[in-house]
Design a protein around this motif. Structure first.
Motif, PDB file in Angstrom:
ATOM      1  N   TYR A   1      49.524  -0.341-107.613  1.00 18.25           N
ATOM      2  CA  TYR A   1      50.749   0.277-108.128  1.00 18.25           C
ATOM      3  C   TYR A   1      51.205  -0.348-109.447  1.00 18.25           C
ATOM      4  O   TYR A   1      52.343  -0.144-109.853  1.00 18.25           O
ATOM      5  CB  TYR A   1      51.849   0.210-107.068  1.00 18.25           C
ATOM      6  CG  TYR A   1      51.522   1.098-105.887  1.00 18.25           C
ATOM      7  CD1 TYR A   1      51.696   2.470-105.964  1.00 18.25           C
ATOM      8  CD2 TYR A   1      50.980   0.554-104.723  1.00 18.25           C
ATOM      9  CE1 TYR A   1      51.357   3.293-104.905  1.00 18.25           C
ATOM     10  CE2 TYR A   1      50.640   1.373-103.654  1.00 18.25           C
ATOM     11  CZ  TYR A   1      50.834   2.742-103.753  1.00 18.25           C
ATOM     12  OH  TYR A   1      50.488   3.567-102.705  1.00 18.25           O
ATOM     13  N   ASP A   2      50.282  -1.064-110.090  1.00 19.80           N
ATOM     14  CA  ASP A   2      50.532  -1.597-111.433  1.00 19.80           C
ATOM     15  C   ASP A   2      51.880  -2.310-111.507  1.00 19.80           C
ATOM     16  O   ASP A   2      52.686  -2.058-112.408  1.00 19.80           O
ATOM     17  CB  ASP A   2      50.484  -0.458-112.454  1.00 19.80           C
ATOM     18  CG  ASP A   2      50.415  -0.948-113.893  1.00 19.80           C
ATOM     19  OD1 ASP A   2      49.926  -2.075-114.099  1.00 19.80           O
ATOM     20  OD2 ASP A   2      50.880  -0.224-114.794  1.00 19.80           O
ATOM     21  N   MET A   3      52.111  -3.193-110.547  1.00 16.67           N
ATOM     22  CA  MET A   3      53.383  -3.911-110.500  1.00 16.67           C
ATOM     23  C   MET A   3      53.513  -4.863-111.684  1.00 16.67           C
ATOM     24  O   MET A   3      52.514  -5.339-112.242  1.00 16.67           O
ATOM     25  CB  MET A   3      53.489  -4.695-109.189  1.00 16.67           C
ATOM     26  CG  MET A   3      53.488  -3.799-107.953  1.00 16.67           C
ATOM     27  SD  MET A   3      54.962  -2.779-107.806  1.00 16.67           S
ATOM     28  CE  MET A   3      56.118  -3.989-107.167  1.00 16.67           C
ATOM     29  N   GLU A   4      54.741  -5.157-112.040  1.00 11.10           N
ATOM     30  CA  GLU A   4      55.015  -6.040-113.176  1.00 11.10           C
ATOM     31  C   GLU A   4      54.351  -7.403-112.974  1.00 11.10           C
ATOM     32  O   GLU A   4      54.279  -7.900-111.837  1.00 11.10           O
ATOM     33  CB  GLU A   4      56.519  -6.206-113.358  1.00 11.10           C
ATOM     34  CG  GLU A   4      57.258  -4.965-113.859  1.00 11.10           C
ATOM     35  CD  GLU A   4      57.522  -3.925-112.797  1.00 11.10           C
ATOM     36  OE1 GLU A   4      58.029  -2.841-113.136  1.00 11.10           O
ATOM     37  OE2 GLU A   4      57.213  -4.174-111.613  1.00 11.10           O
ATOM     38  N   PRO A   5      53.879  -8.043-114.050  1.00  9.54           N
ATOM     39  CA  PRO A   5      53.164  -9.325-113.937  1.00  9.54           C
ATOM     40  C   PRO A   5      53.944 -10.402-113.185  1.00  9.54           C
ATOM     41  O   PRO A   5      53.341 -11.271-112.545  1.00  9.54           O
ATOM     42  CB  PRO A   5      52.940  -9.728-115.392  1.00  9.54           C
ATOM     43  CG  PRO A   5      52.904  -8.443-116.143  1.00  9.54           C
ATOM     44  CD  PRO A   5      53.880  -7.547-115.440  1.00  9.54           C
ATOM     45  N   VAL A   6      55.274 -10.363-113.252  1.00  9.25           N
ATOM     46  CA  VAL A   6      56.065 -11.407-112.604  1.00  9.25           C
ATOM     47  C   VAL A   6      55.833 -11.435-111.099  1.00  9.25           C
ATOM     48  O   VAL A   6      55.922 -12.500-110.468  1.00  9.25           O
ATOM     49  CB  VAL A   6      57.574 -11.226-112.915  1.00  9.25           C
ATOM     50  CG1 VAL A   6      58.122  -9.938-112.311  1.00  9.25           C
ATOM     51  CG2 VAL A   6      58.380 -12.421-112.419  1.00  9.25           C
ATOM     52  N   TYR A   7      55.490 -10.309-110.494  1.00  5.56           N
ATOM     53  CA  TYR A   7      55.249 -10.292-109.051  1.00  5.56           C
ATOM     54  C   TYR A   7      54.014 -11.113-108.692  1.00  5.56           C
ATOM     55  O   TYR A   7      53.987 -11.805-107.666  1.00  5.56           O
ATOM     56  CB  TYR A   7      55.102  -8.855-108.529  1.00  5.56           C
ATOM     57  CG  TYR A   7      56.422  -8.117-108.443  1.00  5.56           C
ATOM     58  CD1 TYR A   7      57.297  -8.354-107.384  1.00  5.56           C
ATOM     59  CD2 TYR A   7      56.796  -7.205-109.413  1.00  5.56           C
ATOM     60  CE1 TYR A   7      58.511  -7.692-107.305  1.00  5.56           C
ATOM     61  CE2 TYR A   7      58.006  -6.532-109.339  1.00  5.56           C
ATOM     62  CZ  TYR A   7      58.865  -6.775-108.280  1.00  5.56           C
ATOM     63  OH  TYR A   7      60.073  -6.121-108.214  1.00  5.56           O
ATOM     64  N   TYR A   8      52.991 -11.054-109.530  1.00  6.87           N
ATOM     65  CA  TYR A   8      51.797 -11.878-109.298  1.00  6.87           C
ATOM     66  C   TYR A   8      52.174 -13.361-109.382  1.00  6.87           C
ATOM     67  O   TYR A   8      51.719 -14.171-108.566  1.00  6.87           O
ATOM     68  CB  TYR A   8      50.722 -11.561-110.346  1.00  6.87           C
ATOM     69  CG  TYR A   8      50.187 -10.151-110.309  1.00  6.87           C
ATOM     70  CD1 TYR A   8      49.006  -9.866-109.631  1.00  6.87           C
ATOM     71  CD2 TYR A   8      50.834  -9.110-110.958  1.00  6.87           C
ATOM     72  CE1 TYR A   8      48.491  -8.574-109.608  1.00  6.87           C
ATOM     73  CE2 TYR A   8      50.335  -7.812-110.944  1.00  6.87           C
ATOM     74  CZ  TYR A   8      49.174  -7.564-110.267  1.00  6.87           C
ATOM     75  OH  TYR A   8      48.666  -6.281-110.239  1.00  6.87           O
TER      76      TYR A   8
ATOM     77  N   GLN B   1      61.931 -20.553-111.928  1.00  9.60           N
ATOM     78  CA  GLN B   1      61.852 -20.394-113.379  1.00  9.60           C
ATOM     79  C   GLN B   1      61.361 -19.001-113.747  1.00  9.60           C
ATOM     80  O   GLN B   1      61.862 -18.376-114.690  1.00  9.60           O
ATOM     81  CB  GLN B   1      60.917 -21.455-113.968  1.00  9.60           C
ATOM     82  CG  GLN B   1      60.900 -21.482-115.493  1.00  9.60           C
ATOM     83  CD  GLN B   1      62.271 -21.774-116.083  1.00  9.60           C
ATOM     84  OE1 GLN B   1      62.894 -22.770-115.749  1.00  9.60           O
ATOM     85  NE2 GLN B   1      62.753 -20.882-116.956  1.00  9.60           N
ATOM     86  N   LYS B   2      60.377 -18.505-112.983  1.00  9.90           N
ATOM     87  CA  LYS B   2      59.878 -17.150-113.231  1.00  9.90           C
ATOM     88  C   LYS B   2      60.976 -16.117-112.978  1.00  9.90           C
ATOM     89  O   LYS B   2      61.084 -15.112-113.702  1.00  9.90           O
ATOM     90  CB  LYS B   2      58.676 -16.854-112.335  1.00  9.90           C
ATOM     91  CG  LYS B   2      57.432 -17.673-112.673  1.00  9.90           C
ATOM     92  CD  LYS B   2      56.871 -17.301-114.036  1.00  9.90           C
ATOM     93  CE  LYS B   2      55.612 -18.083-114.351  1.00  9.90           C
ATOM     94  NZ  LYS B   2      55.080 -17.761-115.707  1.00  9.90           N
ATOM     95  N   LEU B   3      61.771 -16.347-111.947  1.00 11.02           N
ATOM     96  CA  LEU B   3      62.889 -15.445-111.667  1.00 11.02           C
ATOM     97  C   LEU B   3      63.898 -15.446-112.809  1.00 11.02           C
ATOM     98  O   LEU B   3      64.347 -14.392-113.264  1.00 11.02           O
ATOM     99  CB  LEU B   3      63.600 -15.847-110.362  1.00 11.02           C
ATOM    100  CG  LEU B   3      63.007 -15.360-109.052  1.00 11.02           C
ATOM    101  CD1 LEU B   3      63.792 -15.947-107.886  1.00 11.02           C
ATOM    102  CD2 LEU B   3      63.016 -13.839-108.978  1.00 11.02           C
ATOM    103  N   VAL B   4      64.251 -16.628-113.266  1.00  6.89           N
ATOM    104  CA  VAL B   4      65.236 -16.751-114.353  1.00  6.89           C
ATOM    105  C   VAL B   4      64.705 -16.107-115.631  1.00  6.89           C
ATOM    106  O   VAL B   4      65.452 -15.432-116.349  1.00  6.89           O
ATOM    107  CB  VAL B   4      65.597 -18.230-114.593  1.00  6.89           C
ATOM    108  CG1 VAL B   4      66.451 -18.379-115.849  1.00  6.89           C
ATOM    109  CG2 VAL B   4      66.350 -18.795-113.387  1.00  6.89           C
ATOM    110  N   ASP B   5      63.413 -16.300-115.899  1.00  5.02           N
ATOM    111  CA  ASP B   5      62.816 -15.706-117.100  1.00  5.02           C
ATOM    112  C   ASP B   5      62.874 -14.177-117.057  1.00  5.02           C
ATOM    113  O   ASP B   5      62.866 -13.522-118.105  1.00  5.02           O
ATOM    114  CB  ASP B   5      61.364 -16.152-117.255  1.00  5.02           C
ATOM    115  CG  ASP B   5      61.251 -17.628-117.605  1.00  5.02           C
ATOM    116  OD1 ASP B   5      62.265 -18.219-118.033  1.00  5.02           O
ATOM    117  OD2 ASP B   5      60.152 -18.188-117.449  1.00  5.02           O
ATOM    118  N   ASN B   6      62.898 -13.628-115.844  1.00  7.15           N
ATOM    119  CA  ASN B   6      62.940 -12.168-115.672  1.00  7.15           C
ATOM    120  C   ASN B   6      64.253 -11.732-115.017  1.00  7.15           C
ATOM    121  O   ASN B   6      64.294 -10.753-114.275  1.00  7.15           O
ATOM    122  CB  ASN B   6      61.757 -11.709-114.814  1.00  7.15           C
ATOM    123  CG  ASN B   6      60.424 -11.934-115.495  1.00  7.15           C
ATOM    124  OD1 ASN B   6      59.938 -11.088-116.224  1.00  7.15           O
ATOM    125  ND2 ASN B   6      59.830 -13.101-115.243  1.00  7.15           N
TER     126      ASN B   6
END
Length: 385
Positions: free
Chosen positions: A272-279, A295-300
């Motif tokens: 489903y071509d999910m956004e890179p942040v999910y990986y 940090q990944k959450l805050v960045d996104n």
């Protein structure tokens, strides 16, 4: 009557559709997409006196609805978006009055269009003015509509106004998440429609949409298991060709499952071509890397805030990631002489590393462990020494 042929034809068609309770004709006349409204508005904009065109409609409520719609179509592009939204809310109020006294479901297709228009209009006002009051106005109108719809006890449902319950309830849940009121302020009535989901007579699209918004509502309220159930139903029933809808559902299903320690496969994310942040989040979660996960959450942040899941994932995943860090300590200790005993210093170091909080002391560590044990995230066989 004036000499505007478009107005004359429109009013005559509306009058006939109301008179004969022609559901299909009404739904084609009262449309709310931008293109149709722009075309109609451009053709009637030269007419200031709309009253003279509708004056021959004998039924007063039919007359008021027709006049309100024509005013909305004519003025929506020339007035402030807040004023256009108020006109739409007034039109919804008139349709609610008509629906109250109507028999059967003949008005429901038009009510569906009005309900969707209320949501989209509120979103536009909020986007342009940064004012959430439009959501409250729309939620109030949707609530009034739903009360009328649910009050019809006619059976079967296909012959009742209740055939519109799921679509209006789903939209009310959707918009209640955007108001400044508590989540349950408007959603309470929408939850009553839950008992109708498995009843015959509803289009599948209404069941899927309602389950999706109900799942999102439960997620905001931290009813995680209930949210997962609704979102899983919506995801599994949504047709495979409806790629974008399945992708939208999956974003929230991933969040709900993550709060129960269940992670999506890379194959599912790729499908489903999910956004890179999910990986990235899945990798950090598996590694027990709390600091990098947050940090990944805050960045996104803006993306997850738009989804309504930022704080949920930021706060509710901490213990699960600490548990994964603890598991890694246990695995490293698996071949030791006392494999079932973990030293405080090892656990403290693991928690400091995963959080990057090197000032964490034993008391804070014990508090985390106590939470893990009380919530049954740590097996009783792990002895802390």
């Amino acid at each position: 009557m004036g000499d505007n042929a478009t107005l004359e034809a429109f009013v005559k068609s509306v009058s006939d559709a109301f008179t004969y309770k022609d559901s299909l004709a009404l739904s084609k006349l009262f449309v709310f997409n931008d293109q149709a409204l722009s075309i109609l508005g451009s053709r009637i904009r030269i007419s200031d006196d709309l009253d003279s065109y509708v004056s021959y409609i004998s039924d007063n409520i039919h007359l008021q609805i027709t006049l309100a719609y024509l005013n909305y179509a004519r003025d929506r592009q020339s007035v402030a978006c807040e004023e256009a939204h108020r006109q739409l809310c007034r039109l919804a109020e008139l349709f609610t009055s008509l629906l109250t006294n109507a028999q059967g479901p003949w008005l429901i297709p038009t009510i569906r269009s009005v309900a969707v228009a209320l949501c989209l209009s509120a979103q536009q006002v909020s986007k342009e003015t940064d004012d959430a009051s439009a959501f409250t106005q729309s939620a109030t109108r949707l609530l009034q509509l739903l009360i009328v719809i649910l009050s019809d006890s006619t059976t079967p449902i296909a012959s009742s106004k209740r055939v519109g319950a799921l679509v209006v309830a789903g939209l009310l849940l959707r918009i209640s998440l955007r108001t400044n009121a508590a989540p349950g302020a408007y959603a309470g009535k929408a939850l009553e429609a839950k008992s109708l989901v498995n009843s015959p007579g509803f289009p599948q699209r209404d069941r899927i949409s309602y389950s999706y918004w109900l799942g999102r509502y439960y997620l905001v309220c931290y009813y995680i298991d209930a949210a997962r159930k609704q979102l899983e139903y919506a995801f599994s029933k949504c047709p495979s060709w409806h790629y974008h809808n399945k992708r939208a559902i999956l974003r929230h299903l991933v969040a709900a499952n993550m709060l129960r320690g269940q992670l999506p496969s890379v194959e599912l994310l790729e499908k489903y071509d999910m956004e890179p942040v999910y990986y990235d989040l899945v990798a950090c979660f598996k590694q027990g890397n709390l600091h990098l996960f947050q940090q990944k959450l805050v960045d996104n942040m803006e993306f997850f805030r738009s989804q309504g899941n930022f704080l949920l994932l930021l706060e509710r995943t901490k213990l699960l990631i600490y548990r994964n860090a603890l598991r890694k300590v246990a695995l490293l200790n698996a071949n030791a002489e006392r494999a079932n005993v973990l030293q405080y210093r090892d656990v403290l170091k693991a928690f400091q590393l995963t959080s990057q909080n090197f000032e964490m002391d034993v008391l804070e560590m014990e508090s985390i462990l106590a939470s893990l044990i009380s919530q049954k995230m740590v097996l009783g066989s792990i002895i802390l020494g």
